[in-house]
Design a protein around this motif. Structure first.
Motif, PDB file in Angstrom:
ATOM      1  N   LEU A   1      20.836 -12.859  -6.324  1.00 41.78           N
ATOM      2  CA  LEU A   1      19.902 -12.042  -5.621  1.00 41.78           C
ATOM      3  C   LEU A   1      20.720 -10.900  -4.933  1.00 41.78           C
ATOM      4  CD1 LEU A   1      17.081 -14.261  -4.319  1.00 41.78           C
ATOM      5  CD2 LEU A   1      17.354 -13.385  -6.700  1.00 41.78           C
TER       6      LEU A   1
ATOM      7  N   LEU B   1      11.764  -5.761  -8.504  1.00 47.01           N
ATOM      8  CA  LEU B   1      12.902  -5.280  -7.760  1.00 47.01           C
ATOM      9  C   LEU B   1      12.719  -3.775  -7.627  1.00 47.01           C
ATOM     10  CD1 LEU B   1      14.642  -6.342  -5.551  1.00 47.01           C
ATOM     11  CD2 LEU B   1      16.523  -6.254  -7.310  1.00 47.01           C
TER      12      LEU B   1
ATOM     13  N   LYS C   1      12.328 -10.916   1.706  1.00 43.25           N
ATOM     14  CA  LYS C   1      11.257 -10.183   0.873  1.00 43.25           C
ATOM     15  C   LYS C   1      11.837 -10.295  -0.725  1.00 43.25           C
ATOM     16  CE  LYS C   1      10.099  -6.620   4.142  1.00 43.25           C
ATOM     17  NZ  LYS C   1      10.615  -5.255   4.724  1.00 43.25           N
ATOM     18  N   ASN C   2      13.215 -10.382  -1.006  1.00 42.61           N
ATOM     19  CA  ASN C   2      13.747 -10.787  -2.256  1.00 42.61           C
ATOM     20  C   ASN C   2      13.258 -12.263  -2.569  1.00 42.61           C
ATOM     21  OD1 ASN C   2      15.905  -8.845  -0.654  1.00 42.61           O
ATOM     22  ND2 ASN C   2      16.061  -8.536  -2.663  1.00 42.61           N
TER      23      ASN C   2
ATOM     24  N   TYR D   1      12.066 -10.415 -12.431  1.00 38.80           N
ATOM     25  CA  TYR D   1      12.565 -10.112 -11.286  1.00 38.80           C
ATOM     26  C   TYR D   1      13.213  -8.788 -11.029  1.00 38.80           C
ATOM     27  CZ  TYR D   1      15.444 -10.304  -6.932  1.00 38.80           C
ATOM     28  OH  TYR D   1      16.096 -10.009  -6.039  1.00 38.80           O
TER      29      TYR D   1
ATOM     30  N   ALA E   1      20.365 -10.267   0.344  1.00 39.81           N
ATOM     31  CA  ALA E   1      18.990 -10.963  -0.100  1.00 39.81           C
ATOM     32  C   ALA E   1      18.372 -11.339   1.122  1.00 39.81           C
ATOM     33  CB  ALA E   1      19.221 -11.936  -1.327  1.00 39.81           C
TER      34      ALA E   1
END
Length: 194
Positions: A103, A185, A110-111, A181, A107
């Motif tokens: 991530l 993002l 929120k991630n 993801y 990270a």
């Protein structure tokens, strides 16, 4: 003679009193509860073996007189099939595949929220496509400095489903997870820039 008798009686009582307190740990207090009437459902390591009785399965067990439910036109007839495959509590689950997802070093929560949304979407897509029995996932943080920087995701399936459709299910699950993801993002970055 009375003195001798009283002296001998006193000495006897003194010795009897000392003898009775010699093993004070052997005395048990009576609480009024008879624990011998209860079964002990466990085995004490290094101790006595007790017989254990397992309760009859209630929700997970098969019904003795199953009623045939015919779905209507507006009902989802495939959901019954999925629900019944999870009803067998004796199925063994295995980790069919595992993948480490990065991530990023910075990270944060929120991630992780975006990653959870991606996990849910990937799980639903793989479940709808292959309908494997016992399909689930587990996640664990494995980042060294930042625990959220690396997440290990395990694709878990029932033993029979793992041998039948395990590889394509996990491949679709991981592929969709990474795509979702990255998409989420990018959307979050665009929204933050506005």
């Amino acid at each position: 003679m009375k003195k001798t008798f009283l002296l001998a009686l006193g000495a006897f009582l003194l010795l009897a009193g000392c003898a009775s307190t010699e093993n004070y740990t052997s005395r048990r207090k009576y609480t009024g509860i008879d624990y011998g009437a209860y079964e002990r459902p466990f085995t004490v390591p290094g101790g006595d073996d007790y017989t254990a009785s397992l309760p009859e399965p209630s929700i997970l067990g098969e019904a003795e007189n199953p009623e045939e439910n015919v779905p209507g036109e507006d009902e989802d007839f495939t959901s019954e099939e999925i629900a019944s495959s999870y009803g067998r509590y004796t199925d063994v689950t295995v980790v069919a595949a595992a993948k480490r997802v990065k991530l990023g070093a910075s990270a944060n929560s929120k991630n992780m929220a975006l990653f959870q949304k991606a996990l849910d979407a990937a799980y639903k897509k793989a479940l709808r496509t292959y309908r494997p029995a016992g399909f689930t996932y587990s996640i664990s943080s494995v980042g060294a400095v930042n625990p959220l920087s690396d997440i290990e995701v395990s694709c878990i399936l029932g033993e029979q489903a793992a041998s039948d459709v395990g590889q394509p299910t996990c491949d679709l699950f991981f592929q969709t997870l990474v795509q979702q993801y990255n998409t989420l993002l990018e959307e979050a970055k665009q929204n933050a820039a506005l």
